[in-house]
Design an enzyme around this catalytic site. Sequence first.
Site, PDB file in Angstrom:
ATOM      1  N   GLY A  31      66.236 145.239  13.191  1.00 19.40           N
ATOM      2  CA  GLY A  31      66.707 145.929  12.858  1.00 19.40           C
ATOM      3  C   GLY A  31      67.795 144.876  12.464  1.00 19.40           C
ATOM      4  O   GLY A  31      67.802 143.912  12.522  1.00 19.40           O
ATOM      5  N   LEU A  33      69.269 144.580   9.185  1.00 20.17           N
ATOM      6  CA  LEU A  33      67.990 144.279   8.375  1.00 20.17           C
ATOM      7  C   LEU A  33      68.500 143.108   7.461  1.00 20.17           C
ATOM      8  O   LEU A  33      70.225 142.926   7.136  1.00 20.17           O
ATOM      9  CB  LEU A  33      67.869 145.309   7.311  1.00 20.17           C
ATOM     10  N   HIS A  34      68.223 142.055   7.016  1.00 20.70           N
ATOM     11  CA  HIS A  34      68.118 141.035   5.512  1.00 20.70           C
ATOM     12  C   HIS A  34      67.779 140.982   5.233  1.00 20.70           C
ATOM     13  O   HIS A  34      66.838 141.252   4.437  1.00 20.70           O
ATOM     14  CB  HIS A  34      69.004 139.841   6.753  1.00 20.70           C
ATOM     15  N   HIS A  37      63.909 140.632   5.961  1.00 24.85           N
ATOM     16  CA  HIS A  37      63.421 141.734   5.638  1.00 24.85           C
ATOM     17  C   HIS A  37      63.668 142.633   4.952  1.00 24.85           C
ATOM     18  O   HIS A  37      62.196 143.042   4.528  1.00 24.85           O
ATOM     19  CB  HIS A  37      64.378 142.308   6.745  1.00 24.85           C
ATOM     20  N   GLN A 148      56.660 133.527   6.814  1.00 22.86           N
ATOM     21  CA  GLN A 148      56.513 132.322   7.755  1.00 22.86           C
ATOM     22  C   GLN A 148      57.349 132.102   8.372  1.00 22.86           C
ATOM     23  O   GLN A 148      56.798 130.941   8.449  1.00 22.86           O
ATOM     24  CB  GLN A 148      56.044 131.614   6.599  1.00 22.86           C
ATOM     25  N   LYS A 149      58.657 131.976   7.904  1.00 27.38           N
ATOM     26  CA  LYS A 149      59.581 130.933   8.558  1.00 27.38           C
ATOM     27  C   LYS A 149      59.342 131.393  10.306  1.00 27.38           C
ATOM     28  O   LYS A 149      59.784 129.797  11.187  1.00 27.38           O
ATOM     29  CB  LYS A 149      60.952 131.879   8.655  1.00 27.38           C
ATOM     30  N   SER A 185      69.094 131.408   5.704  1.00 31.42           N
ATOM     31  CA  SER A 185      69.359 131.616   7.688  1.00 31.42           C
ATOM     32  C   SER A 185      70.173 132.705   7.645  1.00 31.42           C
ATOM     33  O   SER A 185      71.441 131.884   6.749  1.00 31.42           O
ATOM     34  CB  SER A 185      68.703 130.506   8.002  1.00 31.42           C
TER      35      SER A 185
END
Length: 277
Positions: A31, A33-34, A37, A148-149, A185
């Site tokens: 959750g 969300l950014h 997502h 992949q981060k 990020s």
Amino acid sequence: MKVITTIQELQQALAPYYAANNTIGLVPTMGYLHEGHQTLAKAAVSENDVVVMSDFVNPTQFGPNEDYEAYPRDLERDARIASDVGVDILFAPSVEEMYPHQGGITFEAGAASKILCGATRPGHFNGVLQVVTKLFQIVRPTTAYFGQKDAQQLALIEMLVRDYHMPITIRPIPIVREVDGLAKSSRNVFLSAEERKLAPNLYKTLQSLQQTITQFDHIAAKAQIEAATNGRVDYIELLSYPDLQPVKEADTQLILATALYYDNVRLIDNIIFTVGE
Ligand code: PAF
């Protein structure tokens, strides 16, 4: 979009899709969300008949000194964002729904979970594999989407699916970067102006290390990153992918993974690549 909180209701909603042999995409999240997502969800929506996003802050992946209670939660906001990108079902169960029994089977993610970011988070990846296995069993997706981060998480999940014969395709979604190459990020806002200027050199150095990978030298790589970024390297590792073992001659899939400390923030980045490409 439906917001569903119980396993029974979720499986009822998915029943017609199972019956029709439709493709089911799963985007597991905790959750809040950014953009990351949203990128996963957009890929899932474009590739599947139906998309489930899970929204669950999983207590078993938090250590005793990590603040599970303080993890940000906002289901209403998440529902708006998920619906806007075309998710069909937001699955937001309670802890009791996901973990109705005390004790029981736990997971031991193995050696690959104790290096890189796992070195400072004992038990974290055991909890991740536990909840991801539950979500796979509950949703029965055809494809599940991971960024992949978080390369170590992705690698462990690829191993889980491979080693336990789970009939699920894992779809890694490449790192989303700023125009200067810095991995996006929410933590980048904690960089000072000077750090922000130098931080893109982290990725540039990884790229240059990849170009000369046959001569990879751990100590030299650390020095090279620190000189280019003015940060302090937590780790820089060249490993096989997804097993995260020291590289042997026969290995063709490799990962260069690094974490770097600045004053108020720790950045992670990685490149997964095939030798010779
Ligand atoms: O990456 C995350 O947000 C979590 O570790 C995951 C995969 C949703 C499991 O709780």
